[in-house]
Design an enzyme around this catalytic site. Structure first.
Site, PDB file in Angstrom:
ATOM      1  N   ASP A 312      45.359  43.764  51.486  1.00  9.28           N
ATOM      2  CA  ASP A 312      44.901  44.535  52.648  1.00  9.28           C
ATOM      3  C   ASP A 312      45.409  43.975  53.969  1.00  9.28           C
ATOM      4  OD1 ASP A 312      43.512  46.075  50.863  1.00  9.28           O
ATOM      5  OD2 ASP A 312      41.528  45.752  51.745  1.00  9.28           O
ATOM      6  N   HIS A 444      44.500  68.005  22.300  1.00 11.16           N
ATOM      7  CA  HIS A 444      43.565  69.089  22.637  1.00 11.16           C
ATOM      8  C   HIS A 444      42.200  68.828  22.017  1.00 11.16           C
ATOM      9  CE1 HIS A 444      42.243  73.197  23.428  1.00 11.16           C
ATOM     10  NE2 HIS A 444      41.770  73.221  22.185  1.00 11.16           N
TER      11      HIS A 444
HETATM   12  P1  FAD Z   1      39.943  41.129  49.474  1.00 13.98           P
HETATM   13  O1  FAD Z   1      39.497  41.723  48.213  1.00 13.98           O
HETATM   14  O2  FAD Z   1      39.292  41.563  50.735  1.00 13.98           O
HETATM   15  O3  FAD Z   1      39.782  39.547  49.296  1.00 13.98           O
HETATM   16  C1  FAD Z   1      40.024  38.671  50.336  1.00 13.98           C
HETATM   17  C2  FAD Z   1      39.335  37.358  50.024  1.00 13.98           C
HETATM   18  O4  FAD Z   1      39.725  36.397  51.014  1.00 13.98           O
HETATM   19  C3  FAD Z   1      37.813  37.430  50.077  1.00 13.98           C
HETATM   20  O5  FAD Z   1      37.274  36.948  48.872  1.00 13.98           O
HETATM   21  C4  FAD Z   1      37.424  36.550  51.272  1.00 13.98           C
HETATM   22  O6  FAD Z   1      36.211  35.849  51.055  1.00 13.98           O
HETATM   23  C5  FAD Z   1      38.605  35.578  51.336  1.00 13.98           C
HETATM   24  N1  FAD Z   1      38.822  35.032  52.672  1.00 13.98           N
HETATM   25  C6  FAD Z   1      39.029  35.710  53.834  1.00 13.98           C
HETATM   26  N2  FAD Z   1      39.225  34.833  54.856  1.00 13.98           N
HETATM   27  C7  FAD Z   1      39.125  33.593  54.328  1.00 13.98           C
HETATM   28  C8  FAD Z   1      39.214  32.292  54.874  1.00 13.98           C
HETATM   29  N3  FAD Z   1      39.490  32.070  56.155  1.00 13.98           N
HETATM   30  N4  FAD Z   1      39.037  31.234  54.036  1.00 13.98           N
HETATM   31  C9  FAD Z   1      38.777  31.433  52.705  1.00 13.98           C
HETATM   32  N5  FAD Z   1      38.688  32.639  52.151  1.00 13.98           N
HETATM   33  C10 FAD Z   1      38.872  33.709  52.933  1.00 13.98           C
HETATM   34  N6  FAD Z   1      40.322  49.910  46.298  1.00 13.98           N
HETATM   35  C11 FAD Z   1      40.749  50.532  45.194  1.00 13.98           C
HETATM   36  O7  FAD Z   1      41.923  50.383  44.819  1.00 13.98           O
HETATM   37  N7  FAD Z   1      39.915  51.322  44.449  1.00 13.98           N
HETATM   38  C12 FAD Z   1      38.624  51.517  44.816  1.00 13.98           C
HETATM   39  O8  FAD Z   1      37.907  52.246  44.132  1.00 13.98           O
HETATM   40  C13 FAD Z   1      38.149  50.873  45.978  1.00 13.98           C
HETATM   41  N8  FAD Z   1      36.868  51.030  46.352  1.00 13.98           N
HETATM   42  C14 FAD Z   1      36.414  50.356  47.447  1.00 13.98           C
HETATM   43  C15 FAD Z   1      35.087  50.535  47.824  1.00 13.98           C
HETATM   44  C16 FAD Z   1      34.591  49.881  48.922  1.00 13.98           C
HETATM   45  C17 FAD Z   1      33.140  50.059  49.311  1.00 13.98           C
HETATM   46  C18 FAD Z   1      35.443  49.003  49.663  1.00 13.98           C
HETATM   47  C19 FAD Z   1      34.903  48.252  50.846  1.00 13.98           C
HETATM   48  C20 FAD Z   1      36.750  48.835  49.316  1.00 13.98           C
HETATM   49  C21 FAD Z   1      37.259  49.515  48.203  1.00 13.98           C
HETATM   50  N9  FAD Z   1      38.584  49.406  47.807  1.00 13.98           N
HETATM   51  C22 FAD Z   1      39.040  50.058  46.703  1.00 13.98           C
HETATM   52  C23 FAD Z   1      39.542  48.561  48.549  1.00 13.98           C
HETATM   53  C24 FAD Z   1      39.718  47.207  47.831  1.00 13.98           C
HETATM   54  O9  FAD Z   1      38.471  46.564  47.744  1.00 13.98           O
HETATM   55  C25 FAD Z   1      40.710  46.357  48.602  1.00 13.98           C
HETATM   56  O10 FAD Z   1      41.922  47.072  48.747  1.00 13.98           O
HETATM   57  C26 FAD Z   1      41.005  45.059  47.872  1.00 13.98           C
HETATM   58  O11 FAD Z   1      39.835  44.316  47.662  1.00 13.98           O
HETATM   59  C27 FAD Z   1      42.000  44.222  48.688  1.00 13.98           C
HETATM   60  O12 FAD Z   1      42.255  43.041  48.025  1.00 13.98           O
HETATM   61  P2  FAD Z   1      42.733  41.737  48.808  1.00 13.98           P
HETATM   62  O13 FAD Z   1      42.989  40.711  47.762  1.00 13.98           O
HETATM   63  O14 FAD Z   1      43.802  42.070  49.754  1.00 13.98           O
HETATM   64  O15 FAD Z   1      41.503  41.290  49.720  1.00 13.98           O
END
Ligand code: FAD
Ligand code: NAD
Length: 465
Positions: A312, A444
């Site tokens: 993200d 089917h």
């Molecule tokens: P994240 O999952 O956000 O993980 C980032 C991690 O970094 C976290 O654990 C955080 O604690 C850690 N972190 C941040 N800063 C620090 C720091 N300074 N020090 C140590 N740790 C840190 N996506 C889908 O594909 N399908 C879905 O159905 C879907 N449903 C969703 C529903 C909701 C309600 C939400 C909010 C999101 C949804 N998403 C969905 C989006 C999905 O959750 C994100 O795209 C995904 O989690 C991104 O992954 P990531 O690894 O980039 O970051």
């Protein structure tokens, strides 16, 4: 705690970070992953999985209520349906805990060291991790930033009290009588619909002219009709302004200037998510950004050598499976393999009722790219399986090149189409032609037959319509 060093340091153990770590571990790369919270990130803890658990529970409850109210066309009846939301949330938490402990085990199994604590960037090779005041330095040859995103907060509706982000909404212990959802996008519609099915009175306030504005209008039409039949009040071209003075209602104003005062026990604000790129020293590296997101190239490299970014924090589409695919790719690059981002498409599923799926290009996007296309559409009302599921509102649409019939994109709306996303993705990624999909025997009765029929429609000879 002594200082540590490693070849690969991953900050953030969400879907991007943990997949990167597991793959790096499999490839024998000396890897450390740091997270301030539970492993699994937003997706496993407060996002994808908890929301789908709530949607599933709400769907079941809604069916029982229909039966109790004598509205079941199946002849089902029930008496006095009730829901104990605390038990539902405990069930959801059980799933989260099974998944997150599974991730922990996989990290361990693959020799990845997990460090709990808040990471702060010191320089391009070093971070400091703070765990309850205890500090530890970790230095690495390569760093992967995978800190994800956080909900956007509206300045006039700060989170707290009755103003909820998705995180709080997914852990309520009672169903609010009146829920106002600000933002009719993915999260607002998924969670808003679930609460409506659980018995709340729900109003959605959306600034754009229709909900899910990123999808084409034809695709959202069955959804809009269903929101109406569920009794969800959707206000479009309306913007939230803040709580009223007594704090019990949301004040919103429509484009035409009309004011709305909406009774709200809870206000769920879902107006997008922003990258977790500030407040932990990342700014000091002065990485090139694209808007608020960290800019990356086709290998997920940032503008600083030895620093990669995935998930993200790198921008749209902010989806878990994109983060995972980037994580896997970066692990392989760090391990010395030749790799670059060469995906044709990233599927997107909106788990609304009905579900919406989009993979690859729409006809408009193809036309904008100057590609002549042919489209084939097949409605669910021509599909027996959709009828047995009591839902024949929806369709599958295939967009293919006019010259050689290579499938460029597939869009679908309908009951259960989320599970068709895999077949759609495979067709687009493998460069299937309409003839390939049409010639594949589809079992089917299944919803998947609508995919084959859409391909046949694209060739001008659908059978069941
Ligand atoms: P994240 O999952 O956000 O993980 C980032 C991690 O970094 C976290 O654990 C955080 O604690 C850690 N972190 C941040 N800063 C620090 C720091 N300074 N020090 C140590 N740790 C840190 N996506 C889908 O594909 N399908 C879905 O159905 C879907 N449903 C969703 C529903 C909701 C309600 C939400 C909010 C999101 C949804 N998403 C969905 C989006 C999905 O959750 C994100 O795209 C995904 O989690 C991104 O992954 P990531 O690894 O980039 O970051
Ligand atoms: P979103 O971008 O999907 O929707 C936000 C909506 O809020 C938009 O329709 C926008 O027009 C509206 N809006 C913005 N400001 C407003 C205001 N002041 N008043 C009224 N409406 C306003 O964002 P989201 O629902 O918060 O989701 C964030 C991200 O999470 C998504 O982009 C998606 O990547 C991810 N997500 C994915 C899934 C999934 O894959 N099923 C589910 C949930 C979340």
């Amino acid at each position: 705690m002594g200082d540590l060093s490693c070849k690969l340091l991953i900050i953030g153990a969400g879907p991007g970070g943990y997949v990167c770590a597991i793959r790096a571990g499999q490839l024998g790369v000396d890897t450390i992953i740091v997270d301030k919270d539970n492993v699994g990130g937003t997706c496993l803890n407060v996002g994808c999985i908890p929301s789908k658990a709530l949607i599933h529970a709400a769907g079941n409850f809604h069916r029982i209520v229909e039966a109790a109210e004598g509205r079941s066309p199946l002849g089902l009846s029930a008496a006095n349906p009730r829901i104990d939301l605390k038990s539902t949330i405990a069930w959801k938490d059980g799933i989260v805990s099974r998944l997150t402990s599974g991730v922990g085990s996989l990290l361990k199994k693959n020799g990845v060291k997990l460090v709990h604590g808040h990471a702060r960037v010191l320089d391009g090779k070093t971070i400091e991790v703070d765990r309850n005041g205890e500090k530890q330095r970790i230095s690495a040859e390569t760093i992967v930033i995978a800190t994800g995103s956080v909900p956007v907060e509206l300045p006039f509706l700060p989170f707290g009290g009755r103003v909820l982000s998705s995180t709080e909404a997914l852990s309520l212990d009672a169903v609010p009588d009146n829920l106002v959802v600000v933002g009719g996008g993915y999260i607002g519609l998924e969670i808003g619909t679930a609460f409506r099915k659980l018995g709340a009175s729900v109003t959605v306030v959306e600034a754009a002219s229709r909900v899910l504005p990123q999808y084409d209008a034809e695709l959202t039409k069955p959804l809009t009709a269903r929101l109406k039949s569920l009794g969800i009040n959707v206000l479009t071209e309306v913007q939230a302004r803040g709580l009223t003075q007594d704090g019990r209602s949301l004040l919103a104003v429509s484009k035409s200037g009309e004011e709305h005062v909406l009774t709200a026990d809870s206000v769920l604000v879902t107006v997008g998510r922003r990258p977790a790129a500030t407040g932990w020293g990342l700014e000091s590296l002065k990485l090139t950004t694209s808007g608020h997101f960290v800019e990356i190239d086709d290998k997920c490299r940032t503008s600083m050598r030895g620093i990669y970014a995935i998930g993200d924090i790198t921008g749209e589409p902010m989806l878990a499976h994109r983060a995972m695919a980037q994580g896997e790719m970066v692990a392989e690059i760090v391990a010395g393999k030749k790799h670059a981002w060469d995906k044709v498409a990233i599927p997107a599923i909106c788990f609304t009722d009905p579900e919406i799926v989009s993979v690859g290009l729409s006809a408009e996007q193809a036309k904008a790219a100057d590609i002549a296309v042919t489209t084939g559409t097949f409605p669910f009302r021509g599909n027996g399986r959709a009828m047995t599921l009591e839902r024949d509102d929806g369709f599958v649409r295939i967009v293919a090149r006019a010259d050689n019939h290579v499938v460029l994109g597939i869009q679908a709306v309908g009951e259960g189409v989320a599970e068709l996303a895999t077949a759609f993705g495979l067709a687009v990624e493998m460069g299937a032609r309409l003839e390939d999909v049409a010639a594949t025997i589809h079992a089917h009765p299944s919803l998947g037959e609508t995919f084959q029929e859409a391909a046949l429609a694209g060739l001008g000879h659908a059978i069941h319509i």
